[in-house]
Design a protein around this motif. Structure first.
Motif, PDB file in Angstrom:
ATOM      1  N   ARG A  31       0.816  -1.104  -0.032  1.00 38.10           N
ATOM      2  CA  ARG A  31       0.205   0.087   0.098  1.00 38.10           C
ATOM      3  C   ARG A  31       0.798   1.323   0.048  1.00 38.10           C
ATOM      4  O   ARG A  31       0.346   2.508   0.486  1.00 38.10           O
ATOM      5  CB  ARG A  31      -1.052   0.164   1.112  1.00 38.10           C
ATOM      6  CG  ARG A  31      -2.037  -1.107   1.323  1.00 38.10           C
ATOM      7  CD  ARG A  31      -2.950  -0.863  -0.016  1.00 38.10           C
ATOM      8  NE  ARG A  31      -3.924  -2.179  -0.130  1.00 38.10           N
ATOM      9  CZ  ARG A  31      -4.473  -2.403  -0.882  1.00 38.10           C
ATOM     10  NH1 ARG A  31      -4.239  -2.075  -2.323  1.00 38.10           N
ATOM     11  NH2 ARG A  31      -5.503  -3.272  -0.854  1.00 38.10           N
ATOM     12  N   ASP A  32       2.056   0.960  -0.385  1.00 45.35           N
ATOM     13  CA  ASP A  32       2.883   2.353  -0.730  1.00 45.35           C
ATOM     14  C   ASP A  32       2.563   2.996  -2.004  1.00 45.35           C
ATOM     15  O   ASP A  32       2.618   2.332  -3.013  1.00 45.35           O
ATOM     16  CB  ASP A  32       4.279   1.990  -0.800  1.00 45.35           C
ATOM     17  CG  ASP A  32       5.499   3.108  -0.711  1.00 45.35           C
ATOM     18  OD1 ASP A  32       4.965   4.096  -0.773  1.00 45.35           O
ATOM     19  OD2 ASP A  32       6.538   2.664  -0.610  1.00 45.35           O
ATOM     20  N   GLY A  33       2.349   4.270  -1.832  1.00 46.45           N
ATOM     21  CA  GLY A  33       2.019   5.250  -3.054  1.00 46.45           C
ATOM     22  C   GLY A  33       3.137   5.308  -4.174  1.00 46.45           C
ATOM     23  O   GLY A  33       2.403   5.321  -5.277  1.00 46.45           O
ATOM     24  N   LEU A  34       4.211   5.130  -3.819  1.00 45.04           N
ATOM     25  CA  LEU A  34       5.202   5.079  -4.825  1.00 45.04           C
ATOM     26  C   LEU A  34       4.983   4.073  -5.727  1.00 45.04           C
ATOM     27  O   LEU A  34       5.139   4.198  -6.853  1.00 45.04           O
ATOM     28  CB  LEU A  34       6.806   4.774  -4.229  1.00 45.04           C
ATOM     29  CG  LEU A  34       7.779   4.829  -5.023  1.00 45.04           C
ATOM     30  CD1 LEU A  34       8.016   6.371  -5.452  1.00 45.04           C
ATOM     31  CD2 LEU A  34       8.983   4.241  -4.426  1.00 45.04           C
ATOM     32  N   LEU A  76       6.476  10.009 -12.557  1.00 44.30           N
ATOM     33  CA  LEU A  76       7.945   9.244 -11.740  1.00 44.30           C
ATOM     34  C   LEU A  76       8.733  10.283 -10.968  1.00 44.30           C
ATOM     35  O   LEU A  76       9.134   9.946  -9.922  1.00 44.30           O
ATOM     36  CB  LEU A  76       8.668   8.738 -13.005  1.00 44.30           C
ATOM     37  CG  LEU A  76       8.187   7.449 -13.896  1.00 44.30           C
ATOM     38  CD1 LEU A  76       8.916   7.018 -14.896  1.00 44.30           C
ATOM     39  CD2 LEU A  76       7.692   6.427 -12.675  1.00 44.30           C
ATOM     40  N   ILE A  77       8.892  11.415 -11.537  1.00 43.41           N
ATOM     41  CA  ILE A  77       9.699  12.519 -10.900  1.00 43.41           C
ATOM     42  C   ILE A  77       8.989  12.912  -9.363  1.00 43.41           C
ATOM     43  O   ILE A  77       9.554  12.955  -8.532  1.00 43.41           O
ATOM     44  CB  ILE A  77      10.216  13.469 -11.810  1.00 43.41           C
ATOM     45  CG1 ILE A  77      11.068  13.298 -12.960  1.00 43.41           C
ATOM     46  CG2 ILE A  77      10.684  14.621 -10.939  1.00 43.41           C
ATOM     47  CD1 ILE A  77      11.193  14.203 -13.818  1.00 43.41           C
ATOM     48  N   SER A  78       7.713  13.135  -9.400  1.00 42.14           N
ATOM     49  CA  SER A  78       7.130  13.907  -8.221  1.00 42.14           C
ATOM     50  C   SER A  78       6.937  12.724  -7.465  1.00 42.14           C
ATOM     51  O   SER A  78       6.900  12.944  -6.128  1.00 42.14           O
ATOM     52  CB  SER A  78       5.655  14.079  -8.717  1.00 42.14           C
ATOM     53  OG  SER A  78       4.868  13.086  -9.297  1.00 42.14           O
ATOM     54  N   ALA A  79       6.662  11.347  -7.818  1.00 44.64           N
ATOM     55  CA  ALA A  79       6.717  10.083  -6.827  1.00 44.64           C
ATOM     56  C   ALA A  79       7.923  10.021  -6.117  1.00 44.64           C
ATOM     57  O   ALA A  79       7.980   9.950  -4.810  1.00 44.64           O
ATOM     58  CB  ALA A  79       6.304   8.753  -7.466  1.00 44.64           C
ATOM     59  N   ILE A  80       9.159  10.270  -6.898  1.00 40.36           N
ATOM     60  CA  ILE A  80      10.560   9.913  -6.383  1.00 40.36           C
ATOM     61  C   ILE A  80      10.893  11.128  -5.404  1.00 40.36           C
ATOM     62  O   ILE A  80      11.086  10.826  -4.233  1.00 40.36           O
ATOM     63  CB  ILE A  80      11.490   9.701  -7.266  1.00 40.36           C
ATOM     64  CG1 ILE A  80      11.214   8.362  -7.968  1.00 40.36           C
ATOM     65  CG2 ILE A  80      12.974   9.621  -6.692  1.00 40.36           C
ATOM     66  CD1 ILE A  80      12.282   8.323  -9.350  1.00 40.36           C
ATOM     67  N   MET A  81      10.496  12.108  -5.762  1.00 39.44           N
ATOM     68  CA  MET A  81      10.842  13.314  -4.962  1.00 39.44           C
ATOM     69  C   MET A  81       9.704  13.341  -3.703  1.00 39.44           C
ATOM     70  O   MET A  81      10.401  13.874  -2.579  1.00 39.44           O
ATOM     71  CB  MET A  81      10.409  14.674  -5.698  1.00 39.44           C
ATOM     72  CG  MET A  81      11.629  15.005  -6.724  1.00 39.44           C
ATOM     73  SD  MET A  81      11.300  16.634  -7.734  1.00 39.44           S
ATOM     74  CE  MET A  81      11.527  18.046  -6.398  1.00 39.44           C
ATOM     75  N   ILE A  85      11.653  13.658  -0.125  1.00 37.72           N
ATOM     76  CA  ILE A  85      11.245  14.839   0.777  1.00 37.72           C
ATOM     77  C   ILE A  85      10.375  14.774   1.701  1.00 37.72           C
ATOM     78  O   ILE A  85      10.600  14.985   2.852  1.00 37.72           O
ATOM     79  CB  ILE A  85      10.832  15.835  -0.373  1.00 37.72           C
ATOM     80  CG1 ILE A  85      12.070  16.311  -1.166  1.00 37.72           C
ATOM     81  CG2 ILE A  85      10.214  16.971   0.696  1.00 37.72           C
ATOM     82  CD1 ILE A  85      11.590  17.336  -2.363  1.00 37.72           C
ATOM     83  N   GLY A  86       9.404  13.889   1.428  1.00 35.36           N
ATOM     84  CA  GLY A  86       8.249  13.374   2.535  1.00 35.36           C
ATOM     85  C   GLY A  86       8.538  12.638   3.653  1.00 35.36           C
ATOM     86  O   GLY A  86       8.067  12.738   4.519  1.00 35.36           O
ATOM     87  N   GLY A  87       9.711  12.197   3.715  1.00 41.58           N
ATOM     88  CA  GLY A  87      10.163  11.174   4.577  1.00 41.58           C
ATOM     89  C   GLY A  87       9.389   9.844   4.631  1.00 41.58           C
ATOM     90  O   GLY A  87       9.285   9.376   5.620  1.00 41.58           O
ATOM     91  N   GLY A  88       8.697   9.479   3.442  1.00 41.92           N
ATOM     92  CA  GLY A  88       8.000   8.101   3.383  1.00 41.92           C
ATOM     93  C   GLY A  88       8.968   7.113   3.200  1.00 41.92           C
ATOM     94  O   GLY A  88       8.432   5.977   3.058  1.00 41.92           O
ATOM     95  N   GLY A  89      10.203   7.258   3.261  1.00 41.73           N
ATOM     96  CA  GLY A  89      11.184   6.147   2.941  1.00 41.73           C
ATOM     97  C   GLY A  89      11.080   4.919   4.160  1.00 41.73           C
ATOM     98  O   GLY A  89      10.880   5.313   5.496  1.00 41.73           O
ATOM     99  N   SER A  90      11.418   3.879   3.894  1.00 41.95           N
ATOM    100  CA  SER A  90      11.537   2.834   5.054  1.00 41.95           C
ATOM    101  C   SER A  90      13.155   2.903   5.569  1.00 41.95           C
ATOM    102  O   SER A  90      13.996   3.270   4.856  1.00 41.95           O
ATOM    103  CB  SER A  90      11.131   1.645   4.601  1.00 41.95           C
ATOM    104  OG  SER A  90      11.919   1.118   3.461  1.00 41.95           O
ATOM    105  N   GLY A  91      13.193   2.280   6.743  1.00 46.65           N
ATOM    106  CA  GLY A  91      14.774   2.428   7.104  1.00 46.65           C
ATOM    107  C   GLY A  91      14.751   3.489   8.174  1.00 46.65           C
ATOM    108  O   GLY A  91      14.038   4.331   8.521  1.00 46.65           O
ATOM    109  N   SER A  92      15.788   3.223   9.046  1.00 48.35           N
ATOM    110  CA  SER A  92      16.181   4.282  10.087  1.00 48.35           C
ATOM    111  C   SER A  92      17.289   5.287   9.276  1.00 48.35           C
ATOM    112  O   SER A  92      18.176   4.776   8.872  1.00 48.35           O
ATOM    113  CB  SER A  92      16.666   3.713  11.339  1.00 48.35           C
ATOM    114  OG  SER A  92      17.881   2.859  11.082  1.00 48.35           O
TER     115      SER A  92
END
Length: 95
Positions: A31-34, A76-81, A85-92
């Protein structure tokens, strides 16, 4: 278009569709929007490639082809940015 060019355009279209299905399956699990955005973008690229192949090859007056590509690459560009930028990445980060 020659038979070889039509075949290669069809293979490219199929590759874009496979990539779209691949990303949609990841979206269904996470369910990740990317992944959803990538799936939509690759589906738009498949429509673009298929429409060009069915119309007999690329011509200068096919503005829709360029418009679909711009929309797909913009997604693609907006999803990556947005992910970076939004901090939606996984990991610490910096723990």
């Amino acid at each position: 278009m020659t038979a070889t060019a039509v075949f290669l355009a069809g293979m490219t279209t199929m590759g874009f569709i496979v990539a779209a299905i691949f990303f949609m399956s990841f979206w269904r699990r996470t369910r990740d929007g990317l992944f959803m955005t990538f799936g939509i973008a690759f589906f738009l690229l498949a429509i673009n490639q298929g429409a060009i192949a069915l119309s007999g090859g690329p011509r200068d007056e096919q503005l829709f082809a360029y418009a679909l590509r711009i929309v797909a690459f913009g997604l693609l560009i907006s999803a990556i940015m947005g992910k970076n930028i939004g901090g939606g990445g996984s990991g610490s980060r910096g723990n």
